[in-house]
Design an enzyme around this catalytic site. Structure first.
Site, mmCIF file in Angstrom:
data_model
loop_
_atom_site.group_PDB
_atom_site.id
_atom_site.type_symbol
_atom_site.label_atom_id
_atom_site.label_comp_id
_atom_site.label_asym_id
_atom_site.label_seq_id
_atom_site.Cartn_x
_atom_site.Cartn_y
_atom_site.Cartn_z
ATOM 1 N N THR A 164 25.886 58.755 -26.060
ATOM 2 C CA THR A 164 25.035 57.766 -26.697
ATOM 3 C C THR A 164 24.365 58.515 -27.810
ATOM 4 O O THR A 164 24.265 59.741 -27.767
ATOM 5 C CB THR A 164 24.000 57.254 -25.663
ATOM 6 O OG1 THR A 164 24.669 56.442 -24.721
ATOM 7 C CG2 THR A 164 22.908 56.438 -26.288
ATOM 8 N N ARG A 192 31.424 45.598 -19.118
ATOM 9 C CA ARG A 192 30.340 46.400 -18.521
ATOM 10 C C ARG A 192 29.299 46.760 -19.584
ATOM 11 O O ARG A 192 29.626 47.172 -20.689
ATOM 12 C CB ARG A 192 30.921 47.666 -17.904
ATOM 13 C CG ARG A 192 29.873 48.636 -17.338
ATOM 14 C CD ARG A 192 29.481 49.696 -18.336
ATOM 15 N NE ARG A 192 28.570 50.692 -17.777
ATOM 16 C CZ ARG A 192 27.911 51.589 -18.509
ATOM 17 N NH1 ARG A 192 28.050 51.608 -19.823
ATOM 18 N NH2 ARG A 192 27.118 52.452 -17.947
ATOM 19 N N VAL A 193 28.039 46.592 -19.234
ATOM 20 C CA VAL A 193 26.943 46.960 -20.129
ATOM 21 C C VAL A 193 26.026 47.917 -19.378
ATOM 22 O O VAL A 193 25.708 47.694 -18.208
ATOM 23 C CB VAL A 193 26.160 45.700 -20.571
ATOM 24 C CG1 VAL A 193 24.913 46.076 -21.338
ATOM 25 C CG2 VAL A 193 27.055 44.796 -21.411
ATOM 26 N N ASP A 195 22.595 50.918 -19.785
ATOM 27 C CA ASP A 195 21.146 50.913 -20.014
ATOM 28 C C ASP A 195 20.758 50.779 -21.486
ATOM 29 O O ASP A 195 19.670 50.301 -21.820
ATOM 30 C CB ASP A 195 20.538 52.227 -19.487
ATOM 31 C CG ASP A 195 21.140 53.444 -20.185
ATOM 32 O OD1 ASP A 195 22.383 53.493 -20.328
ATOM 33 O OD2 ASP A 195 20.374 54.332 -20.599
ATOM 34 N N THR A 214 19.974 58.763 -22.600
ATOM 35 C CA THR A 214 21.428 58.898 -22.559
ATOM 36 C C THR A 214 21.847 59.367 -21.177
ATOM 37 O O THR A 214 21.153 60.190 -20.579
ATOM 38 C CB THR A 214 21.939 59.885 -23.620
ATOM 39 O OG1 THR A 214 23.334 60.151 -23.350
ATOM 40 C CG2 THR A 214 21.172 61.200 -23.636
ATOM 41 N N GLY A 215 22.954 58.856 -20.696
ATOM 42 C CA GLY A 215 23.440 59.278 -19.381
ATOM 43 C C GLY A 215 24.102 58.115 -18.678
ATOM 44 O O GLY A 215 24.408 57.088 -19.301
ATOM 45 N N GLY A 217 24.422 54.956 -17.260
ATOM 46 C CA GLY A 217 23.511 53.834 -17.449
ATOM 47 C C GLY A 217 23.078 53.160 -16.168
ATOM 48 O O GLY A 217 21.918 52.743 -16.038
HETATM 49 N N1 ASP Z 1 23.959 55.408 -21.264
HETATM 50 C C1 ASP Z 1 25.276 55.097 -21.742
HETATM 51 C C2 ASP Z 1 25.849 54.020 -20.887
HETATM 52 O O1 ASP Z 1 25.728 54.082 -19.671
HETATM 53 C C3 ASP Z 1 26.209 56.256 -21.760
HETATM 54 C C4 ASP Z 1 25.631 57.574 -22.195
HETATM 55 O O2 ASP Z 1 24.490 57.669 -22.601
HETATM 56 O O3 ASP Z 1 26.335 58.581 -22.159
HETATM 57 O O4 ASP Z 1 26.491 53.141 -21.409
#
Ligand code: ASP
Length: 294
Positions: A164, A192-193, A195, A214-215, A217
């Site tokens: 992200t 799929r959605v 965070d 980021t991570g 979600g």
């Molecule tokens: N947070 C993002 C999601 O889950 C992915 C990411 O930040 O790496 O879509």
């Protein structure tokens, strides 16, 4: 005119220490310098975060915008959000196809609608009707994440190939803003959605703090994300560092990893992650910029 400002960027916490990220580091160094120049001459926080995230999207170096990874049906769906801490106004888009700059579409939702989140085909039509550029031929537009080859796709851990981008800024008038944009997880189920586009989870700004996450979600949503950080500060009396760490611990307890960048109204910046790394950069007026990945 010179202004006191601070701006932080991230390019995602889905980092593989075995990959070569020199191109990303160079890009972040160049971009944070340009952000600093713009903010030093008075660019507002909301315009700065939109501009910075649009640049990150266009680079194709991160799993967002041009670098977004395809879903399980082979096409890209993007999510983005932006928030102005001074007004409390926010906008977001999710499961958005074929728009070159999802953060631009999110900004238009903020500026031109009474809504916070537009999804799918409705979001795409809204973006096109309001002047957002289409990607044209998706096969020609999108590029795979740094270090990933087309042949690798079926063997990759989808939890690793994600990313992200985000920006948080404090401008010379004391206003905070945050913007976040993602292509999500590689091979995610169509529709799929995560965070990122949800105001208060992946992205948040108010008069005290701006946050971009980021991570994984799902874990951020379960842990409460950005608003959990602000709640720990407001109701628990925690400092920003402690609140960010506490929220990440809650993410880990839900089985996820990731990171976040936070900026408060004094220009204090926290960039924290519990994954192997997070592509990140920070600049504050009168100081040398910082760029780091691991
Ligand atoms: N947070 C993002 C999601 O889950 C992915 C990411 O930040 O790496 O879509």
């Amino acid at each position: 005119m010179t202004a006191n400002y601070a701006i932080a960027l991230h390019g995602g916490a889905g980092v593989d220490p075995a990959r070569d990220y020199r191109e990303v580091e160079e890009h972040l160094a160049e971009l944070i310098a340009r952000c600093a120049d713009k903010m030093g001459t008075g660019l507002s926080a909301i315009d700065a975060v939109e501009w910075a995230v649009a640049e990150l999207e266009a680079s194709g170096l991160y799993v967002a915008g041009r670098g977004s990874a395809p879903n399980d049906r082979g096409f890209v769906e993007c999510d983005a959000a932006i928030m102005d801490g001074a007004s409390g106004k926010a906008g977001g888009v999710c499961a958005l196809q074929d728009i070159a700059s999802p953060v631009r579409a999110a900004r238009l939702v903020l500026d031109q609608t009474p809504f916070l989140l537009l999804a799918g085909e409705g979001a795409r039509q809204f973006a096109l009707n309001n002047g957002c550029a289409s990607v044209g031929d998706p096969a020609a537009h999108y590029r795979l994440p740094v270090g990933v080859e087309a042949d690798d796709l079926s063997q990759l851990d989808p939890g690793l190939v994600h990313g992200t981008i985000g920006a948080v800024a404090l401008d010379g008038n004391g206003r905070l803003a945050a913007a976040t944009s993602t292509g999500g997880l590689l091979g995610k189920q169509a529709g799929r959605v995560g965070d990122t586009p949800i105001t208060g989870i992946g992205n948040w700004a108010d008069s005290r703090v701006a946050i971009s996450c980021t991570g994984i979600g799902e874990s951020f949503i379960q842990a409460g994300g950005a608003r959990d950080v602000t709640a720990r500060m407001a109701y628990g009396g925690e400092m920003l560092e402690q609140a960010a760490a506490g929220m990440l611990n809650a993410v880990a307890a839900k089985g996820g990893d990731g990171g976040l960048i936070c900026l408060d109204q004094t220009g204090r910046c926290v960039m924290r992650y519990n994954s192997p790394g997070m592509k990140r950069a920070f600049a504050r007026s009168g100081e040398a910029a910082i760029v780091a990945i691991l």
